[in-house]
Structures are given as structure tokens and as C-alpha cells.
Design a protein around this motif. Structure first.
Motif, PDB file in Angstrom:
ATOM      1  N   SER A  45       0.853  -1.180   0.000  1.00  0.00           N
ATOM      2  CA  SER A  45       0.000   0.000   0.000  1.00  0.00           C
ATOM      3  C   SER A  45       0.891   1.232   0.000  1.00  0.00           C
ATOM      4  CB  SER A  45      -0.929   0.002   1.214  1.00  0.00           C
ATOM      5  OG  SER A  45      -0.159   0.083   2.388  1.00  0.00           O
ATOM      6  N   HIS A  46       0.295   2.388   0.158  1.00  0.00           N
ATOM      7  CA  HIS A  46       1.061   3.625   0.182  1.00  0.00           C
ATOM      8  C   HIS A  46       1.502   3.882   1.610  1.00  0.00           C
ATOM      9  CE1 HIS A  46      -1.835   3.605  -3.103  1.00  0.00           C
ATOM     10  NE2 HIS A  46      -0.849   4.125  -3.807  1.00  0.00           N
ATOM     11  N   PHE A  47       2.737   4.269   1.776  1.00  0.00           N
ATOM     12  CA  PHE A  47       3.258   4.466   3.121  1.00  0.00           C
ATOM     13  C   PHE A  47       4.323   5.552   3.094  1.00  0.00           C
ATOM     14  CE2 PHE A  47       5.865   1.472   0.889  1.00  0.00           C
ATOM     15  CZ  PHE A  47       7.154   1.846   1.201  1.00  0.00           C
ATOM     16  N   TYR A  93       5.519   6.427  -0.511  1.00  0.00           N
ATOM     17  CA  TYR A  93       6.099   5.393  -1.373  1.00  0.00           C
ATOM     18  C   TYR A  93       5.108   4.262  -1.599  1.00  0.00           C
ATOM     19  CZ  TYR A  93      10.385   7.706   0.154  1.00  0.00           C
ATOM     20  OH  TYR A  93      11.360   8.635   0.433  1.00  0.00           O
ATOM     21  N   GLU A  94       5.347   3.503  -2.648  1.00  0.00           N
ATOM     22  CA  GLU A  94       4.584   2.273  -2.864  1.00  0.00           C
ATOM     23  C   GLU A  94       5.441   1.329  -3.700  1.00  0.00           C
ATOM     24  OE1 GLU A  94       1.101   2.632  -5.394  1.00  0.00           O
ATOM     25  OE2 GLU A  94       1.972   4.423  -6.312  1.00  0.00           O
ATOM     26  N   ALA A  95       5.176   0.032  -3.528  1.00  0.00           N
ATOM     27  CA  ALA A  95       5.885  -0.972  -4.317  1.00  0.00           C
ATOM     28  C   ALA A  95       5.459  -0.819  -5.771  1.00  0.00           C
ATOM     29  CB  ALA A  95       5.540  -2.363  -3.802  1.00  0.00           C
ATOM     30  N   HIS A 101       1.046   0.950 -14.234  1.00  0.00           N
ATOM     31  CA  HIS A 101       0.970   2.370 -13.908  1.00  0.00           C
ATOM     32  C   HIS A 101      -0.442   2.700 -13.431  1.00  0.00           C
ATOM     33  CE1 HIS A 101       0.959   6.714 -14.341  1.00  0.00           C
ATOM     34  NE2 HIS A 101      -0.127   6.590 -15.056  1.00  0.00           N
ATOM     35  N   HIS A 102      -0.545   3.537 -12.433  1.00  0.00           N
ATOM     36  CA  HIS A 102      -1.869   4.005 -12.015  1.00  0.00           C
ATOM     37  C   HIS A 102      -1.755   5.414 -11.457  1.00  0.00           C
ATOM     38  CE1 HIS A 102      -0.305   1.977  -8.284  1.00  0.00           C
ATOM     39  NE2 HIS A 102      -0.589   3.173  -7.821  1.00  0.00           N
ATOM     40  N   ASP A 103      -2.884   6.075 -11.377  1.00  0.00           N
ATOM     41  CA  ASP A 103      -2.931   7.405 -10.788  1.00  0.00           C
ATOM     42  C   ASP A 103      -3.730   7.330  -9.486  1.00  0.00           C
ATOM     43  OD1 ASP A 103      -1.404   8.920 -12.720  1.00  0.00           O
ATOM     44  OD2 ASP A 103      -2.996   8.437 -14.124  1.00  0.00           O
ATOM     45  N   HIS A 104      -3.813   8.453  -8.773  1.00  0.00           N
ATOM     46  CA  HIS A 104      -4.371   8.420  -7.419  1.00  0.00           C
ATOM     47  C   HIS A 104      -5.490   9.419  -7.150  1.00  0.00           C
ATOM     48  CE1 HIS A 104      -0.184   6.791  -6.751  1.00  0.00           C
ATOM     49  NE2 HIS A 104      -0.937   5.849  -6.216  1.00  0.00           N
ATOM     50  N   LEU A 105      -6.462   8.954  -6.365  1.00  0.00           N
ATOM     51  CA  LEU A 105      -7.494   9.809  -5.776  1.00  0.00           C
ATOM     52  C   LEU A 105      -7.166   9.856  -4.285  1.00  0.00           C
ATOM     53  CD1 LEU A 105     -10.670   8.072  -7.244  1.00  0.00           C
ATOM     54  CD2 LEU A 105     -10.009  10.415  -7.772  1.00  0.00           C
ATOM     55  N   VAL A 114      -7.049   6.017  -3.328  1.00  0.00           N
ATOM     56  CA  VAL A 114      -7.673   5.085  -4.264  1.00  0.00           C
ATOM     57  C   VAL A 114      -6.880   5.133  -5.561  1.00  0.00           C
ATOM     58  CG1 VAL A 114      -9.782   4.531  -5.564  1.00  0.00           C
ATOM     59  CG2 VAL A 114      -9.951   5.417  -3.224  1.00  0.00           C
ATOM     60  N   GLU A 115      -6.569   3.967  -6.111  1.00  0.00           N
ATOM     61  CA  GLU A 115      -5.818   3.912  -7.363  1.00  0.00           C
ATOM     62  C   GLU A 115      -6.772   3.737  -8.528  1.00  0.00           C
ATOM     63  OE1 GLU A 115      -3.112   0.678  -6.662  1.00  0.00           O
ATOM     64  OE2 GLU A 115      -1.811   1.972  -5.466  1.00  0.00           O
ATOM     65  N   PHE A 116      -6.430   4.375  -9.640  1.00  0.00           N
ATOM     66  CA  PHE A 116      -7.248   4.176 -10.837  1.00  0.00           C
ATOM     67  C   PHE A 116      -6.360   4.214 -12.064  1.00  0.00           C
ATOM     68  CE2 PHE A 116      -7.307   8.351 -12.849  1.00  0.00           C
ATOM     69  CZ  PHE A 116      -6.946   9.204 -11.821  1.00  0.00           C
TER      70      PHE A 116
HETATM   71 ZN   LIG Z   1      -0.653   3.822  -5.845  1.00  0.00          ZN
END
Ligand SMILES: [Zn+2]
Ligand SMILES: [Zn+2]
Length: 168
Positions: A45-47, A93-95, A101-105, A114-116
Motif C-alpha cells: 500500500s502507500h506508506f 512510497y509504494e511498491a 501504472h496508475h494514478d491516485h485519488l 484510491v488507485e485508478f
Molecule cells: Zn498507488
């Protein structure tokens, strides 16, 4: 079934990639670097660095904050970990899962991420770059707002204040 030591379990494809990268820098995959990598790829996850450091300490390690930060830098340089601001003044950071590739809400109230992924948005960005004679190398799209649980619950003044202080 015998007991598999933590360090053995973590010798994954990621560990192998990291080791190759480190060797190219004349560095070694130490137990501490491996522990940082394993912790990141276990959680997915994001950390931020502080949370990761606290996690590693709770897990029984005696790892220093400086080592966590240095290892994160190396992981980002190796392409195994991605760095985002997610609106914070410090890095998140995230793995990195392969070439995905994704973007973020990002929720301004509870910080939920939230990833999209939208191919039409990706295409549009390529068209914009082409129109300006730009070669697209990297982009980061972060949308800030309120998640379903926070819509109507969040204090307007607090949210306005957070928007004014976003680091993007
Ligand atoms: Zn992400
Ligand atoms: Zn929320």
C-alpha cells in the motif's frame, strides 16, 4: 514443514532485482536492506518512511531511521519502489508492480488513497504532449477530494486549509 526464516522467504524476484541493482553500485544486499524490501512488498500500500521505520522496529529490528531513508532512496533509484507526494510535505512510497501504472485519488479528510487507471486519460496526455512537441516520459495525476465516507462529514474550514497547504 520446517520453519522458514524471514530472510529466506524474502528472497523473491524483487530481492534478486534489488541485488543486481546494488551490485551495479558496488553495494551489498544486507539483512537490513532486505528487511526493508520485504516489509514493503508484504504490505502493498502507500506508506511514508516514518511508518515503515516504526513497522520495522515493531517487527523486532533495530534498524536506524537513516538506513530506512537510504534504502528507500536506493529502491526508488532501482525502480522497485515509486515515490509520490499524495499531497503531503513528505514523500510517500509504494511498491512498483512491474510496468503497471496508475494514478491516485486522495481523500482530504481521512487520507484514503484510491488507485485508478484510465486509458482515455493516458491517451489524452500523449496527445497533449504531441501537440506541444513533448516526449512524454513520466506523469503523475493526483486528484484530491472527499471519499464517500467523508462527503458531508468533513469540516469545510479544515478541508479548505488542507487544500491551501497541499504539496503536489
Ligand atoms: Zn498507488
Ligand atoms: Zn475520507
Amino acid at each position: 514443514m520446517g520453519h522458514v526464516p524471514e530472510s529466506r522467504k524474502a528472497r523473491s524476484a524483487e530481492a534478486a532485482r534489488f541485488e543486481v541493482f546494488l551490485r551495479s553500485r558496488k553495494l551489498k544486499l544486507t539483512g537490513e536492506r532486505l528487511a526493508v524490501l520485504a516489509s514493503i512488498f508484504q504490505r502493498e500500500s502507500h506508506f511514508d518512511a516514518e511508518t515503515l521505520h516504526a513497522h520495522l522496529r515493531t517487527a523486532g529490528g533495530n534498524i536506524s531511521r537513516a538506513t530506512v531513508y537510504r534504502t528507500l532512496d536506493l529502491l526508488v533509484q532501482s525502480g522497485l519502489v515509486r515515490k509520490n507526494s499524495l499531497g503531503a510535505s513528505h514523500a510517500n512510497y509504494e511498491a512498483a508492480q512491474g510496468d503497471e501504472h496508475h494514478d491516485h485519488l486522495i481523500c482530504l479528510n481521512c487520507s484514503q488513497v484510491v488507485e485508478f487507471y484510465r486509458p482515455d486519460i493516458e491517451n489524452l496526455q500523449e496527445q497533449i504532449c504531441a501537440a506541444h512537441g513533448f516526449k512524454l516520459i513520466h506523469h503523475s495525476l493526483q486528484i484530491f477530494g472527499l471519499c464517500p465516507g467523508c462527503t458531508g462529514q468533513a469540516d469545510e474550514g479544515t478541508i479548505r486549509n488542507r487544500v491551501a497547504q497541499l504539496h503536489t
